[in-house]
Structures are given as C-alpha cells and as structure tokens.
Design a protein around this motif. Structure first.
Motif, short mmCIF file in Angstrom:
data_model
loop_
_atom_site.label_atom_id
_atom_site.label_comp_id
_atom_site.label_asym_id
_atom_site.label_seq_id
_atom_site.Cartn_x
_atom_site.Cartn_y
_atom_site.Cartn_z
N ALA A 48 0.83 -1.20 0.00
CA ALA A 48 0.00 0.00 0.00
C ALA A 48 0.87 1.26 0.00
CB ALA A 48 -0.94 -0.02 1.21
N GLU A 49 1.94 1.23 0.82
CA GLU A 49 2.85 2.39 0.84
C GLU A 49 3.51 2.58 -0.51
OE1 GLU A 49 5.67 3.28 4.00
OE2 GLU A 49 4.55 1.91 5.28
N LEU A 50 3.95 1.47 -1.11
CA LEU A 50 4.59 1.57 -2.42
C LEU A 50 3.60 2.09 -3.46
CD1 LEU A 50 6.78 -1.64 -2.49
CD2 LEU A 50 7.56 0.72 -2.30
N ARG A 51 2.34 1.62 -3.39
CA ARG A 51 1.32 2.14 -4.31
C ARG A 51 1.12 3.63 -4.11
NH1 ARG A 51 -3.04 -1.33 -2.89
NH2 ARG A 51 -1.72 -3.09 -2.76
N GLY A 52 1.08 4.01 -2.82
CA GLY A 52 0.93 5.45 -2.51
C GLY A 52 2.08 6.26 -3.06
N CYS A 53 3.28 5.74 -2.92
CA CYS A 53 4.46 6.43 -3.45
C CYS A 53 4.39 6.51 -4.96
CB CYS A 53 5.74 5.74 -3.03
SG CYS A 53 6.11 5.95 -1.29
N LEU A 54 3.95 5.41 -5.58
CA LEU A 54 3.86 5.39 -7.03
C LEU A 54 2.84 6.41 -7.51
CD1 LEU A 54 4.80 4.06 -9.65
CD2 LEU A 54 2.99 2.37 -9.35
N CYS A 55 1.70 6.46 -6.80
CA CYS A 55 0.67 7.44 -7.17
C CYS A 55 1.19 8.85 -6.97
CB CYS A 55 -0.59 7.23 -6.34
SG CYS A 55 -1.50 5.76 -6.81
N ALA A 56 1.87 9.10 -5.86
CA ALA A 56 2.41 10.44 -5.59
C ALA A 56 3.45 10.79 -6.63
CB ALA A 56 3.02 10.48 -4.19
N PHE A 57 4.25 9.82 -7.02
CA PHE A 57 5.29 10.06 -8.01
C PHE A 57 4.66 10.39 -9.36
CE2 PHE A 57 8.18 8.45 -11.32
CZ PHE A 57 9.26 9.29 -11.08
N GLU A 58 3.60 9.66 -9.70
CA GLU A 58 2.95 9.90 -10.99
C GLU A 58 2.23 11.24 -11.01
OE1 GLU A 58 0.43 6.50 -11.48
OE2 GLU A 58 2.04 5.25 -12.26
N ASN A 59 1.74 11.71 -9.86
CA ASN A 59 0.97 12.95 -9.81
C ASN A 59 1.84 14.20 -9.68
OD1 ASN A 59 -1.43 11.62 -10.04
ND2 ASN A 59 -1.71 11.45 -7.83
N ARG A 60 3.05 14.08 -9.32
CA ARG A 60 3.87 15.28 -9.20
C ARG A 60 5.03 15.21 -10.16
NH1 ARG A 60 6.55 14.45 -3.28
NH2 ARG A 60 7.68 12.62 -3.88
N PHE A 92 8.80 15.19 -11.44
CA PHE A 92 9.95 14.38 -11.00
C PHE A 92 10.89 15.26 -10.21
CE2 PHE A 92 14.21 12.66 -11.79
CZ PHE A 92 14.03 11.42 -11.18
N GLU A 93 11.00 14.93 -8.90
CA GLU A 93 11.94 15.63 -8.04
C GLU A 93 12.82 14.57 -7.41
OE1 GLU A 93 10.01 18.10 -5.18
OE2 GLU A 93 8.57 18.79 -6.64
N PRO A 94 14.07 14.48 -7.85
CA PRO A 94 14.94 13.43 -7.35
C PRO A 94 15.11 13.47 -5.84
CG PRO A 94 15.98 14.60 -9.16
CD PRO A 94 14.69 15.29 -8.88
N LYS A 95 15.13 14.64 -5.24
CA LYS A 95 15.35 14.72 -3.78
C LYS A 95 14.18 14.11 -3.02
CE LYS A 95 18.43 18.63 -3.49
NZ LYS A 95 18.65 19.95 -2.98
N SER A 96 12.95 14.44 -3.42
CA SER A 96 11.79 13.92 -2.69
C SER A 96 11.65 12.42 -2.92
CB SER A 96 10.51 14.65 -3.07
OG SER A 96 10.16 14.34 -4.41
N LEU A 97 11.95 11.92 -4.12
CA LEU A 97 11.90 10.50 -4.41
C LEU A 97 12.93 9.75 -3.57
CD1 LEU A 97 10.78 8.14 -6.03
CD2 LEU A 97 12.48 8.64 -7.79
N ASP A 98 14.12 10.31 -3.50
CA ASP A 98 15.19 9.70 -2.71
C ASP A 98 14.80 9.65 -1.24
OD1 ASP A 98 17.75 8.57 -2.45
OD2 ASP A 98 18.50 10.48 -1.65
N ALA A 99 14.23 10.72 -0.71
CA ALA A 99 13.82 10.77 0.70
C ALA A 99 12.69 9.78 0.96
CB ALA A 99 13.40 12.20 1.07
N ASP A 100 11.72 9.68 0.02
CA ASP A 100 10.60 8.76 0.19
C ASP A 100 11.08 7.31 0.20
OD1 ASP A 100 8.80 10.82 0.31
OD2 ASP A 100 8.14 10.64 -1.79
N LEU A 101 12.01 6.98 -0.71
CA LEU A 101 12.53 5.61 -0.77
C LEU A 101 13.33 5.27 0.49
CD1 LEU A 101 13.56 5.27 -4.52
CD2 LEU A 101 11.66 4.17 -3.36
#
Length: 146
Positions: A113-125, A127-136
């Motif tokens: 569910a968290e990964l789906r949420g991250c995927l949805c958040a990633f698709e909706n915003r 591409f910001e490498p810093k926020s993706l890196d922090a989320d992962l």
C-alpha cells in the motif's frame, strides 16, 4: 480247701484290681471328656473364624475387582487427556504459525500500500529526485524496522 482259698484270694485280687482300674479310669474318663469339650469348643471357634475369613476374602476380592476397574478407568482417562494434550499442543503450534503468516501477509500488504501510494504520488507530481530519494529512504527504514 487250698483250692477254695486260692480261688477266694484270686477273686479278692480281681475285685481289688477292678476297683483300682475303676479308680484309675475315672480321671482318664474325666480328662477325656474335658479334652472332647475343649476340642468341640475349638472346632466351633475355628468354624466361626473360617466363616469370617471367607467373608473377608469375598469382601477383599470385591474391593480388589472394584479398584482394578477404577484403575483401568483412570488409565483410559489419562490416555484420553494425553491425546487431547498432544492435539491441543499441535493446534497451538498451528495457530502460532498461522498468526506469524498473517503478520507477514499484513506487513506485506502494508508495504504494498505504501509503495502504491508512493507510485501514485510520483505519478501525480513532477519528477523531483530529492523527494523520491527521501521517500525511498523512509520506506527502506520502515521496512528494516518491521
């Protein structure tokens, strides 16, 4: 005449011997009677004791049989409880394994569910490498903690 006197003397001796025999027989007859009475009393006592012993033997036999039946019943109960204990332990072990599996499944569902949420958040915003890196990193730390 001599023969008559000899006969008379012999008759007197015979009478005397018969009197002595009667006197000697009296204590023997009395003693024999007493012994017979004692023997009869002892026989009666032995018969009473024999009846008591037979009654006690019968009672003890019945008690022994009853205790044997109780013992067999208790052994069956012990066997039954032992079987139930083994079955209960097996059920507890299986329940424990099921609980562990459910925890793993729930954890995996949560991560998914968290990964789906991250995927949805990633698709909706954008591409910001810093926020993706922090989320992962956050997800990795959460997984390591679980």
């Amino acid at each position: 005449n001599y023969a008559l006197e000899l006969e008379k003397t012999l008759k007197n001796k015979i009478v005397k011997l018969e009197e002595e025999l009667t006197i000697a027989q009296t204590p023997i007859v009395s003693l024999t009677r007493n012994l017979q009475e004692e023997m009869d009393a002892k026989i009666a006592e032995i018969l009473v004791n024999t009846e008591k012993l037979e009654s006690n033997v019968e009672y003890l036999t019945n008690e022994s049989n009853m205790l044997s039946r109780k013992l067999r019943h208790k052994e069956k109960e012990i066997h039954y409880y032992e079987e139930n204990r083994v079955a209960t332990e097996a059920a507890i072990n299986q329940t424990s394994m099921i609980d562990e599996r459910e925890i793993v499944v729930l954890t995996m569902k949560s991560v998914a569910a968290e990964l789906r949420g991250c995927l949805c958040a990633f698709e909706n915003r954008s591409f910001e490498p810093k926020s993706l890196d922090a989320d992962l990193k956050k997800i990795i730390l959460d997984l390591e903690g679980a």
